[in-house]
Motif scaffolding. Structure first.
Motif, mmCIF file in Angstrom:
data_model
loop_
_atom_site.group_PDB
_atom_site.id
_atom_site.type_symbol
_atom_site.label_atom_id
_atom_site.label_comp_id
_atom_site.label_asym_id
_atom_site.label_seq_id
_atom_site.Cartn_x
_atom_site.Cartn_y
_atom_site.Cartn_z
ATOM 1 N N ILE A 160 2.255 1.636 -3.659
ATOM 2 C CA ILE A 160 1.352 1.981 -4.761
ATOM 3 C C ILE A 160 0.414 3.138 -4.422
ATOM 4 N N ILE A 199 0.833 -1.206 0.000
ATOM 5 C CA ILE A 199 0.000 0.000 0.000
ATOM 6 C C ILE A 199 0.866 1.253 0.000
ATOM 7 N N CYS A 207 -6.386 -7.649 -9.115
ATOM 8 C CA CYS A 207 -6.858 -6.391 -9.676
ATOM 9 C C CYS A 207 -5.788 -5.856 -10.623
ATOM 10 N N GLU A 208 -6.177 -4.943 -11.481
ATOM 11 C CA GLU A 208 -5.241 -4.294 -12.396
ATOM 12 C C GLU A 208 -5.284 -2.791 -12.152
ATOM 13 N N LEU A 209 -4.117 -2.180 -11.937
ATOM 14 C CA LEU A 209 -4.024 -0.774 -11.588
ATOM 15 C C LEU A 209 -2.996 -0.066 -12.463
ATOM 16 N N ARG A 245 -1.750 5.110 -0.864
ATOM 17 C CA ARG A 245 -2.826 4.770 0.072
ATOM 18 C C ARG A 245 -4.203 4.849 -0.583
ATOM 19 N N GLU A 246 -4.325 5.621 -1.644
ATOM 20 C CA GLU A 246 -5.618 5.711 -2.321
ATOM 21 C C GLU A 246 -6.029 4.373 -2.938
ATOM 22 N N ASN A 247 -5.039 3.481 -3.143
ATOM 23 C CA ASN A 247 -5.332 2.144 -3.680
ATOM 24 C C ASN A 247 -5.533 1.105 -2.585
ATOM 25 N N VAL A 298 -0.437 2.923 -11.731
ATOM 26 C CA VAL A 298 0.127 3.702 -10.632
ATOM 27 C C VAL A 298 1.277 4.536 -11.170
ATOM 28 N N THR A 347 -8.859 -0.949 -2.643
ATOM 29 C CA THR A 347 -8.850 -1.965 -3.708
ATOM 30 C C THR A 347 -8.055 -3.183 -3.266
ATOM 31 N N LEU A 348 -6.897 -2.933 -2.655
ATOM 32 C CA LEU A 348 -6.056 -4.037 -2.191
ATOM 33 C C LEU A 348 -6.752 -4.801 -1.068
ATOM 34 N N GLN A 395 1.776 0.069 -15.203
ATOM 35 C CA GLN A 395 0.682 -0.898 -15.244
ATOM 36 C C GLN A 395 1.021 -2.107 -14.405
#
Length: 356
Positions: A124, A121, A141-143, A126-128, A145, A131-132, A149
């Motif tokens: 990548i 976290i 999941c696919e992000l 904290r906003e993600n 950042v 999702t994590l 990719q």
């Protein structure tokens, strides 16, 4: 190796070439499976990830990458027999198979252990985090950042309850690797290779291709303790008929064992003896884990209970088979190493219900 299976027939193709049921997968889910040949021999064990209805990733063992690529393409092209009972059976419709490692330099970074979520976290953003946090075991999941990719999967082959495998291209991988090391090192994150992974997967009782799967002893998934990933209820997959015979006629099994740390190291290939001195199997893997050694062995019998005593006999290096009447001062002989049968899987290891 990382292959992508594309096309309207992708799910059906995977249902034919793998032992698990790809039709159960939804977007963002993955499953463990086996590739069999028509005679029921294990070609490889793989992970399959569903990206969309017509796009799946298949991750294969690096040592088997070229062999798997040839097999999958040969099946897709109709060059290989896939059913001895119906020799004319073919894959319809054909799919497109891409080698993402060759095309784009896709690699896998495995981040495993109880602090892996916290470190990832931070890496990548904290906003993600939500999702994590939403990822259950075997989901992904696919992000994007900072322009990088990432495919982040809640999977791993260490036996850790929490861990991630991140698939990304080489340049993106360099960026993530440096961030993980920078952020994780202060709290104990260490880079490690396959030898370290081998110790954790042995402790967890997970089979490694060439050791507890296929290899010199021809071990199948039922003997390895992973029958739930072979869906015999499917009407057809390559090798199903022979796999069914193996399941019905099983008379061997892989077990875990422990040995006190003060004992000499147990080596793969060593003999396993029962309390009466009869050879009942062979050691397939063994590692030292602090106060104990933990290993796995293929036994030529089923049903040895937890805690049962065994003896392990390493092969003597040098002259072998010398009669005791000819032994001289300085000759070396094999001395049994005392061990006990351990639970097939540690209690901390989450066991699949077969749906993964």
């Amino acid at each position: 190796g990382v292959f992508q299976i594309e096309g309207d027939g992708a799910a059906e193709f995977l249902n034919v070439v793998t032992s698990n049921y790809a039709g159960w997968l939804e977007d963002g889910q993955s499953q463990y499976a086996y590739l069999f040949d028509p005679d029921g021999n294990v070609i490889d064990d793989v992970m399959v990830y569903r990206r969309s209805r017509d796009r799946y990733l298949m991750v294969v063992n690096a040592a088997n990458e070229a062999k798997d690529w040839e097999w999958l393409n040969g099946v897709n092209d109709g060059r290989y027999l896939i059913d001895r009972e119906i020799p004319k059976r073919r894959i319809v419709p054909r799919v497109r198979i891409r080698d993402l490692k060759d095309e784009r330099g896709v690699i896998d970074i495995a981040l495993q252990g109880p602090l892996s979520r916290d470190i990832l976290i931070e890496a990548i953003g904290r906003e993600n985090g939500p999702t994590l946090d939403s990822l259950e075991r075997t989901k992904f999941c696919e992000l994007i950042v900072s322009g990088h990719q990432l495919l982040i999967a809640r999977t791993g082959y260490t036996g850790e309850p929490l861990g991630y495998e991140i698939y990304l291209t080489g340049e993106d991988g360099r960026w993530l690797w440096e961030r993980l090391i920078e952020l994780g090192r202060p709290i104990g994150l260490l880079p490690c290779g396959l030898a370290a992974r081998d110790s954790t997967r042995t402790e967890a009782g997970l089979p490694l291709y060439g050791h507890e799967l296929a290899g010199p002893y021809g071990i199948d998934p039922f003997e390895a303790g992973f029958a739930s990933y072979v869906k015999l209820h499917k009407p057809f997959f390559i090798g199903r008929s022979e796999a069914l015979k193996s399941y019905l006629n099983r008379n061997r099994e892989v077990v875990r064992f422990t040995v006190d740390s003060e004992a000499r190291p147990v080596r793969p290939g060593g003999a396993v003896l029962d309390r009466n001195g009869a050879v009942i199997g062979r050691v397939t893997s063994s590692v030292s884990l602090g106060p104990v050694q933990v290993g796995m062995a293929l036994l030529e019998r089923i049903g040895l209970g937890e805690g049962e005593e065994i003896n392990l006999l390493n092969e003597v290096r040098g002259e072998a088979g010398k009669p005791t009447s000819r032994l001289e001062s300085g000759d070396r002989v094999a001395v049994p190493i005392y061990g006990r049968i351990a639970p097939r899987f540690p209690t901390r290891m989450p066991i699949s219900d077969g749906g993964e």
